[in-house]
Design a protein around this motif. Sequence first.
Motif, PDB file in Angstrom:
ATOM      1  N   ILE A   1       1.709  -0.786   7.422  1.00 44.29           N
ATOM      2  CA  ILE A   1       1.989   0.160   6.402  1.00 44.29           C
ATOM      3  C   ILE A   1       1.731   2.132   6.907  1.00 44.29           C
ATOM      4  CG2 ILE A   1       1.340   0.921   3.778  1.00 44.29           C
ATOM      5  CD1 ILE A   1       0.919  -1.920   3.954  1.00 44.29           C
ATOM      6  N   GLY A   2       1.078   2.361   7.020  1.00 43.98           N
ATOM      7  CA  GLY A   2       0.795   4.180   7.123  1.00 43.98           C
ATOM      8  C   GLY A   2       1.826   4.279   7.949  1.00 43.98           C
ATOM      9  N   ILE A   3       2.535   3.341   8.917  1.00 40.27           N
ATOM     10  CA  ILE A   3       3.550   4.141   9.812  1.00 40.27           C
ATOM     11  C   ILE A   3       4.697   4.044   9.113  1.00 40.27           C
ATOM     12  CG2 ILE A   3       4.945   3.180  11.834  1.00 40.27           C
ATOM     13  CD1 ILE A   3       2.263   2.471  12.603  1.00 40.27           C
ATOM     14  N   VAL A   4       5.155   3.405   8.131  1.00 40.30           N
ATOM     15  CA  VAL A   4       6.455   3.430   7.179  1.00 40.30           C
ATOM     16  C   VAL A   4       6.282   4.085   6.612  1.00 40.30           C
ATOM     17  CG1 VAL A   4       7.408   1.805   5.941  1.00 40.30           C
ATOM     18  CG2 VAL A   4       6.297  -0.003   7.875  1.00 40.30           C
TER      19      VAL A   4
ATOM     20  N   LEU B   1       1.742 -11.271  11.335  1.00 37.46           N
ATOM     21  CA  LEU B   1       2.026  -9.889  11.267  1.00 37.46           C
ATOM     22  C   LEU B   1       2.918  -9.540  11.777  1.00 37.46           C
ATOM     23  CD1 LEU B   1      -1.900  -8.359  12.504  1.00 37.46           C
ATOM     24  CD2 LEU B   1      -0.762  -8.375  10.321  1.00 37.46           C
ATOM     25  N   VAL B   2       3.964 -10.245  12.849  1.00 33.00           N
ATOM     26  CA  VAL B   2       4.573 -10.295  12.937  1.00 33.00           C
ATOM     27  C   VAL B   2       6.148 -10.455  12.100  1.00 33.00           C
ATOM     28  CG1 VAL B   2       6.996 -11.705  14.522  1.00 33.00           C
ATOM     29  CG2 VAL B   2       4.865 -11.144  15.500  1.00 33.00           C
ATOM     30  N   ILE B   3       5.443 -11.554  11.164  1.00 35.92           N
ATOM     31  CA  ILE B   3       6.174 -11.390  10.035  1.00 35.92           C
ATOM     32  C   ILE B   3       6.668 -10.738   9.007  1.00 35.92           C
ATOM     33  CG2 ILE B   3       7.011 -13.244   7.845  1.00 35.92           C
ATOM     34  CD1 ILE B   3       5.672 -15.667   9.788  1.00 35.92           C
ATOM     35  N   ALA B   4       4.797 -10.000   8.655  1.00 36.45           N
ATOM     36  CA  ALA B   4       4.994  -8.631   8.257  1.00 36.45           C
ATOM     37  C   ALA B   4       5.381  -8.058   8.718  1.00 36.45           C
ATOM     38  CB  ALA B   4       3.487  -8.518   7.957  1.00 36.45           C
ATOM     39  N   PHE B   5       5.639  -7.546   9.918  1.00 38.18           N
ATOM     40  CA  PHE B   5       6.306  -6.230  10.924  1.00 38.18           C
ATOM     41  C   PHE B   5       7.549  -6.077  10.232  1.00 38.18           C
ATOM     42  CE2 PHE B   5       8.619  -4.970  14.619  1.00 38.18           C
ATOM     43  CZ  PHE B   5       8.254  -3.695  14.463  1.00 38.18           C
ATOM     44  N   VAL B   6       8.629  -7.829  10.290  1.00 38.68           N
ATOM     45  CA  VAL B   6      10.165  -7.554  10.091  1.00 38.68           C
ATOM     46  C   VAL B   6      10.005  -7.006   9.057  1.00 38.68           C
ATOM     47  CG1 VAL B   6      12.007  -9.321   9.676  1.00 38.68           C
ATOM     48  CG2 VAL B   6      10.076  -9.737  11.869  1.00 38.68           C
TER      49      VAL B   6
ATOM     50  N   THR C   1       8.588  -5.013   6.945  1.00 45.63           N
ATOM     51  CA  THR C   1       8.168  -3.439   6.718  1.00 45.63           C
ATOM     52  C   THR C   1       9.359  -2.936   6.931  1.00 45.63           C
ATOM     53  OG1 THR C   1       7.042  -3.259   8.562  1.00 45.63           O
ATOM     54  CG2 THR C   1       6.213  -3.903   7.572  1.00 45.63           C
ATOM     55  N   ARG C   2       9.970  -3.498   8.227  1.00 47.04           N
ATOM     56  CA  ARG C   2      11.741  -2.658   8.714  1.00 47.04           C
ATOM     57  C   ARG C   2      12.653  -3.500   7.811  1.00 47.04           C
ATOM     58  NH1 ARG C   2      10.965   0.939  12.029  1.00 47.04           N
ATOM     59  NH2 ARG C   2       8.744   0.644  10.873  1.00 47.04           N
ATOM     60  N   LEU C   3      12.659  -3.702   6.483  1.00 48.46           N
ATOM     61  CA  LEU C   3      13.462  -4.360   5.746  1.00 48.46           C
ATOM     62  C   LEU C   3      13.887  -3.563   5.182  1.00 48.46           C
ATOM     63  CD1 LEU C   3      13.372  -8.377   5.470  1.00 48.46           C
ATOM     64  CD2 LEU C   3      14.694  -7.294   6.686  1.00 48.46           C
ATOM     65  N   PRO C   4      14.992  -2.346   4.469  1.00 45.05           N
ATOM     66  CA  PRO C   4      15.170  -1.201   3.460  1.00 45.05           C
ATOM     67  C   PRO C   4      14.238  -1.744   2.849  1.00 45.05           C
ATOM     68  CG  PRO C   4      17.811  -2.414   4.298  1.00 45.05           C
ATOM     69  CD  PRO C   4      16.424  -3.146   4.882  1.00 45.05           C
ATOM     70  N   GLY C   5      14.781  -3.089   2.325  1.00 40.71           N
ATOM     71  CA  GLY C   5      14.295  -3.194   0.758  1.00 40.71           C
ATOM     72  C   GLY C   5      12.386  -2.532   0.313  1.00 40.71           C
ATOM     73  N   PHE C   6      11.381  -3.324   1.277  1.00 48.88           N
ATOM     74  CA  PHE C   6      10.060  -3.317   1.326  1.00 48.88           C
ATOM     75  C   PHE C   6      10.287  -1.359   1.747  1.00 48.88           C
ATOM     76  CE2 PHE C   6       6.398  -1.708   3.861  1.00 48.88           C
ATOM     77  CZ  PHE C   6       5.586  -2.959   3.381  1.00 48.88           C
ATOM     78  N   LYS C   7      11.097  -0.423   1.795  1.00 50.51           N
ATOM     79  CA  LYS C   7      10.641   0.496   1.731  1.00 50.51           C
ATOM     80  C   LYS C   7      10.285   1.314   0.471  1.00 50.51           C
ATOM     81  CE  LYS C   7      11.715   2.564   6.719  1.00 50.51           C
ATOM     82  NZ  LYS C   7      13.161   3.047   6.988  1.00 50.51           N
ATOM     83  N   SER C   8      11.088   0.852  -0.135  1.00 53.56           N
ATOM     84  CA  SER C   8      11.580   1.298  -1.754  1.00 53.56           C
ATOM     85  C   SER C   8      10.108   0.214  -2.745  1.00 53.56           C
ATOM     86  CB  SER C   8      13.028   0.956  -1.975  1.00 53.56           C
ATOM     87  OG  SER C   8      12.679  -0.736  -2.481  1.00 53.56           O
ATOM     88  N   LEU C   9       9.992  -0.443  -1.962  1.00 56.51           N
ATOM     89  CA  LEU C   9       8.647  -0.889  -2.326  1.00 56.51           C
ATOM     90  C   LEU C   9       7.345  -0.679  -2.345  1.00 56.51           C
ATOM     91  CD1 LEU C   9       8.016  -4.922  -1.624  1.00 56.51           C
ATOM     92  CD2 LEU C   9       6.855  -3.914  -3.381  1.00 56.51           C
ATOM     93  N   LEU C  10       7.900   0.410  -1.461  1.00 56.15           N
ATOM     94  CA  LEU C  10       6.987   1.802  -1.505  1.00 56.15           C
ATOM     95  C   LEU C  10       6.708   2.924  -2.346  1.00 56.15           C
ATOM     96  CD1 LEU C  10       5.665   1.683   2.493  1.00 56.15           C
ATOM     97  CD2 LEU C  10       4.364   0.937   0.135  1.00 56.15           C
ATOM     98  N   TYR C  11       7.756   2.914  -2.555  1.00 55.48           N
ATOM     99  CA  TYR C  11       8.533   4.724  -3.274  1.00 55.48           C
ATOM    100  C   TYR C  11       8.419   4.179  -4.846  1.00 55.48           C
ATOM    101  CZ  TYR C  11       8.962   8.822  -0.705  1.00 55.48           C
ATOM    102  OH  TYR C  11       9.104   9.707  -0.115  1.00 55.48           O
TER     103      TYR C  11
END
Lengths: 585, 253
Positions: free
Chosen positions: A202-205, A16-21, A23-33
């Motif tokens: 993910i909800g938080i992001v 989960l620590v890795i997952a948390f990191v 979700t902080r990367l800018p690339g991840f956000k684009s993944l959601l959109y």
Amino acid sequence: MKEMTILLFERLGLLLVIAFVLTRLPGFKSLLYREFNLKLSLVHAGVFGLFGMAGTMAGIVIDGETIGQFSFVIGAVEKHQFIVSLSLVAIVIAGLLGGPLVGTGAGIVAGVHLMILGGVGSIANGLVNPLTGLLAGWTARFFSQERVIPPFKALFIGVFPPILHMHLLLIFYPDSNEIVDRIGLPLVLSNSLAIAIFTAMIGIVLKEQENEAAMATRRALTIAEEALPFLKEHHSKEMAAGLSSLLMKRLKLAAVSVTNKQEVLAHTGMGDDHHQTEQSVFPSLAYEAMESKEMKIATTRSQIECKHKNCPFEAAIMIPITEANEVLLLIIFYFRKAHHIRPVELVLAQGLGQLISNQLNILTAEALKFHIRDAELRNLQAQINPHFLFNTLHLIATLFREDPKKARHITVQLAHYMRFNLKLVSNSLVPLEKECDHVNAYMEIIQARFPNQLKITFHAPETIPDVYIPPSTIQPLVENCIQHGLRNSASGGKVEVIIQKQDDHLQVIVRDNGSGFPRELLKQVTNKPLTEHQNGGTGLYNVNQRLISLLGEDAKLHVDNRPAGGSEVFFQIPIEVQTKRGVAL
Amino acid sequence: MKIHAMIVEDEQMARKELMYLLTEEEDVALCPSAETGEQMLQLYGEYEPDVIFLDIHMPGISGIEAANHLMNQFVHYPPLFIVTSAYDEYALAAFDMEAVDYLLKPFDELRFQKAMKRLRNQLLQRERKLMEPYVSNTKSGPAKLLIDDGERTAVLSPDMIYYAVPHKRMLEIHTKDRVISSRMTLQELEKKLYGFPFFRPHRSYLVNLNYIKEITPWFNGTSNITLKDMEHIQIPVSRTARKMLFKMFENNH
């Protein structure tokens, strides 16, 4: 079993620590959109597959009854060993977020990896991954109206994959009930909890992203508001320069250009060595934006079409600004890298374009309204009262016989008067001297018509100050005295016009010794057209409107009755400010 | 006989213009001019002009108001009006008061001549109409009149009546030797006597032309009638009526 559970929780914590990191990367956000398409789905499947592999590696190896290996599962394991993998967490998330395709894809990646690692139950271990991905993907369809499945539901869903896993184990390896006994419950607990936590993350992001969009809107509003003073600028270059520096200051951009249809009006930021004002060649995308009145985005150097080899820009957003359905300006946001354009930037750009367009439209409408009103009032004023005109002509006709010299003089006065009135329509302000001439011509004519009934006097300084005044403001005041104040006096009527300097103001006073204003009209006469009232009229109202709209509230008419009888109307204009305005018009 | 004209106009020069134009007309006699509507009402009683050249826009009461006042006061022989105005906005009001014409300022000479012609025609027509009952002596109607005096009904032949005058809400009908009071109005009596030689020399007198003995001038063009057998009675004759009276006698005798 207790140790097993604790150990699994520890490992999941790591994951989960890795997952948390992540979700902080800018690339991840684009993944959601982004919208889902085949190519992106494959990318996502790959990413989650890798995440699943990480889950496997974070797992532990058990060896008969004992935990065989505490360290991470890096290489292949022995035949009698069993890998307790945590990959299902990643696969369930992949399925829930990306649907059956992404889920299955990620499952296959993770499953193959597990099979290669080998050990007891490798087929079941491998198979359970794509199966889970597929099922999770299907499950997600039931929650399609929610962007992210709430953690509690995820917790519930997360119970099933480990159970499925255990079943498969029992199906493929009937003698594995011992392992199932040992790892079953810990896996169910840890997996479901981890999935719940991950969905919460993910909800938080997502919420963050929504906040960002809201922030962008707020920012767009603030900027549009700040842009207002520049938009009011009449000169387009000054407007463009103000706008571009404001945008540059408020947004994180490489550079901003503001152009009209022909040339660059202003450029602020990088690349100002070759992106200069007065450049008249635009990339074809800019023309497209102006043609379609829609925002266009350039994401490659070739789309920007800059011939300069050191051009720092790779991407740009082109925002057309329209006024009355015509493209007036094009604002270009330049970026050094294409990925600097995030959805937030697009939302912001779109919003800004619309807000600025709206503001321009409102400003234009306001200006137009003002001009129309002013022209209307001047037109009204320019209409020569037919009684005045024909009575004067009648007077002249008589004077030809009675007093030819005077007939000539009055004809000239009437010519002055009419010439001024004709010009009234085209000028919103005239020199006071001209206005005085107009009043004089009017007074001479009236005086000649009523030599025994009226005495009109005019007092003005020797040299009339060089101030500007809305045309035909004094004459209607005099006319009002004659038409209303002195309406019932057949003789002895007096009208006084006084123009005098008072500090830095010029006062204009018109008074008579007539009947004064009816008490009930005193307050209204300047504030509304008294068309219904039998003695009313729109004269004073129109004069007041023009004084206020052209010279400001301070120049408004003051109307009062004099204690000794009669009325007094008075207004004042500042001397200095006036001179400047006059020149501009 | 001359047309007596009065100018009502607040502008001095405009008065002069009309005076000039009217003195050019040979059949016009000018009365003093009025500068306001109030002044016109004052002067009218004194001079009783045939026609008033009326300006509308004046200080105080307007020309229209003044004219209405006059017409209510002199129902029997109201003067004729020619409205003079700088603009045509009062045309409807002028039509309402049956003005002879509406002259726009400055006056066009031809238009002015036309107005004068119209005026002459109307004056002539009016005279004829007023004199009709006396000129056409072919009498009709009953030879006897029934007059109810409240108590009894008197039977009179028209030639017994000398004159009639309203008195204290009653109509006094004077014959040679008695006075009959009736509730009828002067107008009603006049109607009954249509076709007989009766004339209204004044708005409140009806006189039998056959008993007129002499007409003596009074002041300002008015006169008094003295009747045969009743020399103590003086019946006033308005200026307009006097003119008609003379015309009638000229025509008949």
